[in-house]
Every structure is written in structure tokens, then in C-alpha cells.
Motif scaffolding. Structure first.
Motif, PDB file in Angstrom:
ATOM      1  N   UNK A 181       0.782  -1.142  -0.114  1.00  0.00           N
ATOM      2  CA  UNK A 181       0.163   0.011   0.128  1.00  0.00           C
ATOM      3  C   UNK A 181       0.828   1.280   0.165  1.00  0.00           C
ATOM      4  N   UNK A 182       2.068   1.234   0.536  1.00  0.00           N
ATOM      5  CA  UNK A 182       2.812   2.564   0.661  1.00  0.00           C
ATOM      6  C   UNK A 182       4.237   2.146   0.284  1.00  0.00           C
ATOM      7  N   UNK A 183       4.476   1.911  -1.002  1.00  0.00           N
ATOM      8  CA  UNK A 183       5.769   1.262  -1.423  1.00  0.00           C
ATOM      9  C   UNK A 183       6.936   2.549  -1.343  1.00  0.00           C
ATOM     10  N   UNK A 184       6.338   3.660  -1.047  1.00  0.00           N
ATOM     11  CA  UNK A 184       7.431   5.032  -1.157  1.00  0.00           C
ATOM     12  C   UNK A 184       7.844   5.247   0.485  1.00  0.00           C
ATOM     13  N   UNK A 185       7.041   4.417   1.358  1.00  0.00           N
ATOM     14  CA  UNK A 185       7.566   4.534   2.671  1.00  0.00           C
ATOM     15  C   UNK A 185       8.824   3.836   2.847  1.00  0.00           C
ATOM     16  N   UNK A 186       9.540   4.315   3.975  1.00  0.00           N
ATOM     17  CA  UNK A 186      10.747   3.524   4.570  1.00  0.00           C
ATOM     18  C   UNK A 186      10.509   2.523   5.534  1.00  0.00           C
ATOM     19  N   UNK A 187      10.142   1.288   5.050  1.00  0.00           N
ATOM     20  CA  UNK A 187       9.746   0.314   6.024  1.00  0.00           C
ATOM     21  C   UNK A 187      10.525  -0.872   6.052  1.00  0.00           C
ATOM     22  N   UNK A 188      10.450  -1.732   7.166  1.00  0.00           N
ATOM     23  CA  UNK A 188      11.720  -2.784   7.725  1.00  0.00           C
ATOM     24  C   UNK A 188      11.608  -3.800   6.377  1.00  0.00           C
ATOM     25  N   UNK A 189      12.603  -4.374   6.232  1.00  0.00           N
ATOM     26  CA  UNK A 189      12.467  -5.550   5.068  1.00  0.00           C
ATOM     27  C   UNK A 189      11.734  -6.693   5.418  1.00  0.00           C
ATOM     28  N   UNK A 190      11.119  -7.456   4.400  1.00  0.00           N
ATOM     29  CA  UNK A 190       9.920  -8.505   4.879  1.00  0.00           C
ATOM     30  C   UNK A 190      10.968  -9.776   4.620  1.00  0.00           C
ATOM     31  N   UNK A 191      10.981 -10.418   5.748  1.00  0.00           N
ATOM     32  CA  UNK A 191      11.423 -11.740   5.674  1.00  0.00           C
ATOM     33  C   UNK A 191      10.351 -12.915   5.062  1.00  0.00           C
ATOM     34  N   UNK A 192      10.505 -13.052   4.005  1.00  0.00           N
ATOM     35  CA  UNK A 192       9.619 -13.841   3.234  1.00  0.00           C
ATOM     36  C   UNK A 192       9.210 -15.426   3.879  1.00  0.00           C
ATOM     37  N   UNK A 413       3.714 -17.231  -5.151  1.00  0.00           N
ATOM     38  CA  UNK A 413       5.063 -16.739  -5.785  1.00  0.00           C
ATOM     39  C   UNK A 413       5.120 -14.937  -5.385  1.00  0.00           C
ATOM     40  N   UNK A 414       4.028 -14.556  -5.493  1.00  0.00           N
ATOM     41  CA  UNK A 414       3.941 -13.219  -5.597  1.00  0.00           C
ATOM     42  C   UNK A 414       3.319 -12.576  -4.241  1.00  0.00           C
ATOM     43  N   UNK A 415       3.948 -11.377  -3.654  1.00  0.00           N
ATOM     44  CA  UNK A 415       3.494 -10.799  -2.442  1.00  0.00           C
ATOM     45  C   UNK A 415       2.040 -10.313  -2.533  1.00  0.00           C
ATOM     46  N   UNK A 416       1.605  -9.810  -3.671  1.00  0.00           N
ATOM     47  CA  UNK A 416       0.156  -9.422  -3.871  1.00  0.00           C
ATOM     48  C   UNK A 416      -0.699 -10.534  -3.655  1.00  0.00           C
ATOM     49  N   UNK A 417      -0.548 -11.643  -4.290  1.00  0.00           N
ATOM     50  CA  UNK A 417      -1.161 -12.904  -4.098  1.00  0.00           C
ATOM     51  C   UNK A 417      -1.295 -13.358  -2.724  1.00  0.00           C
ATOM     52  N   UNK A 418      -0.122 -13.436  -1.878  1.00  0.00           N
ATOM     53  CA  UNK A 418      -0.156 -13.530  -0.737  1.00  0.00           C
ATOM     54  C   UNK A 418      -1.048 -12.872   0.317  1.00  0.00           C
ATOM     55  N   UNK A 419      -0.674 -11.561   0.144  1.00  0.00           N
ATOM     56  CA  UNK A 419      -1.629 -10.357   0.986  1.00  0.00           C
ATOM     57  C   UNK A 419      -3.222 -10.785   0.698  1.00  0.00           C
ATOM     58  N   UNK A 420      -3.724 -10.921  -0.681  1.00  0.00           N
ATOM     59  CA  UNK A 420      -4.895 -11.065  -1.147  1.00  0.00           C
ATOM     60  C   UNK A 420      -5.501 -12.255  -0.566  1.00  0.00           C
ATOM     61  N   UNK A 421      -4.871 -13.341  -0.655  1.00  0.00           N
ATOM     62  CA  UNK A 421      -5.311 -14.662   0.048  1.00  0.00           C
ATOM     63  C   UNK A 421      -5.465 -14.626   1.647  1.00  0.00           C
TER      64      UNK A 421
END
Length: 453
Positions: A181-192, A413-421
Motif C-alpha cells: 500500500x505504501x511502497x514509497x515509505x521506509x519500512x523494515x525488510x520483509x522476511x518472506x 509466488x508473488x507478494x500481492x497474491x499472498x496478501x490477497x489470500x
């Protein structure tokens, strides 16, 4: 849920039908006490009596006094339904209870629908669907285990478990949602990989709760088990032995059982609903053919099938046909061990692909207890009686759908799919918790309740 102002007053008998020391008629809705006062005669009206205080008096009609009663009123929201309510306690005779109920209906109340009191409690936020399932479990429970399962839901333990799961889901998906939602923000790295592990952990916990919910349903409703087989193999004798009572007629004449004979027994806290069926064979007798058709239907609708075989005689073509076509879960009862079981049967049933079998004697009871043990163990192979909870079917289904979404999310495989599900999983979990329930769903749930609850 927000409180709803029900303008109509509902009434129903809350105590069991039949003779007893006392009968209780429950009313709920705005104006409940006023309805009672139209037919109640005491030292003072019920409306002016302090709430939660019994008032002695008589219930009357045009013909005179109906009964000596106690009446009490409850103020919203401190009542079962969360709205103004009242109760009339009369003597517990069948006729007097019915006459008192009729008087209250003539005074302005209407007869409640099945489960309408509990439905109003849910709609008014007095309880949630999980607690409501506990109410039904308490009413239907036939064993200590069933009552324990109902208590876990009624007292809020199950609801809190769902809430904890929901908060856990929110916590592990907050960062990936923020990254999208906020790709421009400085957020912690995601540990997939850590996210995938968390999603699978949540899915496992959801499935565990669903399995325990199914266990609670079985404790409340029982396991339906059909005794099937060709004629004269001992199905009726086995039914009588299982329930320790002569429920089915037993003769040496093949085809004696023409219709379904049902009986129940509680084993290790689980109600077993046993169905003796007509012997399955080719027949031209129209009455027997109808019985055979019902036997085949019972095979489909039952949760466990018990194929009864005569182990003292060689396998017939009818036996082999049933053995290969039997839908699982199923067990084989190799009957007449008192006459000796043929090695031919043991060689046949010892094959890896065949269903589990037990050598039994319906005549003297050998092996019957072990068969009942396995019937319970087969049904609870994935769930456990320990920790069982009362849930409605739609709640169990919603929990399973939530778990499936999380499993798919973990493998995406994709983060947006993970979030949607993961978002869909939260929605299904919310449905299990009773959020955004529809009128159609409430109709389906509470139609299973008794009138007066």
C-alpha cells in the motif's frame, strides 16, 4: 452487533414437554411485562415490581383462575435476549402450561419461532454465534464430553481462541500489506520465509479448531453408522448386541428385516446412531426391494458403514460386490466367530487395500466392544475428543476455508497474491466468528433450536 428494538413480544414454553414440578413460559420484547399484567393478578402489577424479583399471583382468563404462578421481569440489557423480558412459572402439567401460554398469546404475545430467543440474544449483542452454538450443545449433549465441549464455547473459550487467531493473522500480514500500500515509505525488510512459516502455522491452528469443532458436532449429534450386508449374516443380532437390547427382530429366515431399524448407544462419550438395514441381494419381492433401496440410501447418508459378513461360510458374490463398492470410512465385522472364521476370509481381508476388519460374535459378544472402539476412533482419526468445542456447521466450513486460503498464500509466488489470500482468510475467520451474518444464515442456524430457547 447493535441492539435491535423488537416491537413484538414473543412467548414460548421453555421447560421440556410433559409432566413436571414446574413449567416456565418465557416472554421477550418491549412490553413483555405489560402483556403479562393483562392476565396476571398479584399484590401489585408485574410492571411496578422491581426487576429480577419474583411476584406471587394468579394467571387468569375470562373463565376464572388458570393457575397459581410466580412472575418475574428482566430489564434490558441484563436479560437472556438483551431486551425487556419476563417469565411466568406455573405448575408443570401439560394442560395447565398450554392454557397459561394461550392466555399470554391472547394477551398480545405471539408464539416464538424455534431458536428465536437465542437469535435475539445474538442480534442484540448479548452473545456471539460461538456462544449460541454452546447453548445448542448444552441442550443436545448426551455425555460429559459433549457438555464439556459445549461449555468451552458457551463460556467464551472458543471465541477467545478465534480472536487470538485473528489478531495473529493481522500481526503477521501488517508489514506485507503496508509494503504494497505504501511502497514509497521506509519500512523494515520483509522476511518472506518467516511470513510463509507464520501463514502455515495459522492454517494449522485453524484446521485444528475446525477438527475440534467437528468432534463437538459428533458429540452433540452423534455418529450415524449403517449396518449393511447380504441377508442372514447377523446384522440384526449385531444391532441388538451393540445396544444390549432386543431392538431388531431376529429369525433364521433371510429377508426378515424389511425396513430401517434405528437404535442409539453412547460409547466413550460419543452417541452412536446405529441403523440396521435390509439384507442386500437381488429380489423380485416389491416390499423387499423397497427395503433394499432404503438400505443403499442409508449406506450413502451414514457417516460410517459397518459391513457385516458371515465368517463361517465362504465369501459370496454379493459379499465381494459390497466389499469392493463400499464407500469409506467403513469397517468389516467378520461375524460368527463362535462357529470359527474361515481362513479364506482372513486371506481376503488381510490385503492392504481392504477395509479394517474385526472378528466378532453377535451371539456371545466377542469382539463387539473392540468394534465400537474402532467406530469412534475411525471418525476421530483427525480430530480428538479432548478439546472438542461446539460449533455450527457453517463455522467449521468457514474455518476450513480460512485455513485453505492461508495454505495457498504460503505457497504463492508473488507478494500481492499472498496478501490477497491472507485477506480472504481473515474474512472467512470473521464469518466463523459471526461477523456480517445474513438473515438467511441466521434462519438456517436457529431453525435447529427448540421453541423456547
Amino acid at each position: 452487533m447493535t441492539s435491535l428494538a423488537h416491537e413484538d413480544v414473543i412467548a414460548a414454553v421453555s421447560t421440556p414437554w410433559g409432566e413436571g414440578g414446574i413449567g416456565i413460559i418465557r416472554l421477550s420484547g418491549r412490553g413483555s411485562a405489560q402483556v403479562v399484567d393483562k392476565v396476571f393478578r398479584g399484590r401489585s402489577p408485574l410492571c411496578s415490581t422491581p426487576p429480577w424479583t419474583m411476584r406471587h399471583g394468579h394467571l387468569v382468563s375470562e373463565d376464572g383462575i388458570l393457575d397459581e404462578v410466580l412472575a418475574v421481569r428482566f430489564e434490558a440489557p441484563r436479560s437472556y435476549t438483551g431486551e425487556d423480558s419476563a417469565e411466568v412459572h406455573c405448575h408443570g402439567g401439560i394442560l395447565v402450561v398450554q392454557r397459561c401460554l394461550n392466555a399470554l398469546i391472547n394477551a398480545g404475545a405471539r408464539l416464538a419461532e424455534p431458536g428465536e430467543f437465542t437469535r435475539r440474544a445474538v442480534q442484540n449483542g448479548r452473545m456471539d454465534l460461538t456462544s449460541a452454538s454452546g447453548v445448542l450443545g448444552m441442550i443436545r449433549g448426551y455425555s460429559d464430553e459433549a457438555l464439556k465441549a459445549a461449555s468451552r464455547s458457551l463460556t467464551g473459550t472458543t471465541r477467545r481462541e478465534m480472536e487470538e487467531l485473528l489478531q495473529y493473522l493481522i500481526s503477521i500480514t501488517a508489514l506485507p500489506e503496508a509494503l504494497l500500500d505504501h511502497p514509497e515509505e521506509e519500512l523494515p525488510d520483509l522476511e518472506l520465509e518467516r511470513l510463509r512459516t507464520g501463514l502455515m502455522d495459522a492454517a494449522g491452528r485453524l484446521r485444528d479448531l475446525a477438527y475440534r469443532g467437528e468432534a463437538g458436532m459428533a458429540l452433540s449429534c452423534g455418529i450415524r453408522a449403517a449396518l449393511v450386508g447380504r441377508p442372514n449374516v447377523g446384522k440384526s443380532s449385531l444391532l441388538n448386541r451393540l445396544v444390549r437390547e432386543a431392538k431388531a427382530i431376529v429369525t433364521p429366515i433371510p429377508g426378515t428385516t424389511r425396513d430401517l431399524v434405528e437404535a442409539a448407544v453412547i460409547h466413550k462419550g460419543v452417541p452412536l446412531k446405529l441403523v440396521d438395514t435390509a439384507g442386500i441381494r437381488d429380489s423380485q419381492d416389491p416390499v423387499e426391494m423397497l427395503g433394499i433401496q432404503r438400505a443403499k440410501e442409508a449406506m450413502v447418508t451414514s457417516q460410517i458403514r459397518i459391513l457385516v459378513l458371515d465368517g463361517s461360510t465362504p465369501p459370496s458374490q454379493e459379499d465381494l460386490k459390497l466389499l469392493t463398492s463400499l464407500e469409506k470410512p467403513a469397517l468389516a465385522a467378520l461375524n460368527k466367530s463362535d462357529k470359527g472364521i474361515l481362513q479364506e476370509w482372513l486371506d481376503l481381508l488381510d490385503r492392504p487395500q481392504e477395509i479394517p476388519y474385526f472378528e466378532i460374535s453377535a451371539l456371545n459378544g466377542d469382539g463387539v466392544e473392540e468394534l465400537k472402539d474402532r467406530m469412534v476412533e475411525t471418525f476421530f482419526s483427525r480430530g480428538s475428543l479432548e478439546g472438542a468445542v461446539s460449533l455450527f456447521r457453517h463455522q467449521v466450513d468457514s474455518l476450513k476455508r480460512s485455513a485453505q486460503c492461508l495454505e495457498e498464500a504460503a505457497g504463492a509466488s508473488f507478494l500481492d497474491a499472498m496478501v490477497h489470500l491472507a485477506s480472504r482468510a481473515r474474512q472467512h475467520l470473521g464469518a466463523a466468528m459471526g461477523r456480517d451474518t445474513t438473515e438467511e444464515l441466521l434462519d438456517s442456524i436457529f431453525s435447529n433450536f427448540c421453541i423456547g430457547k
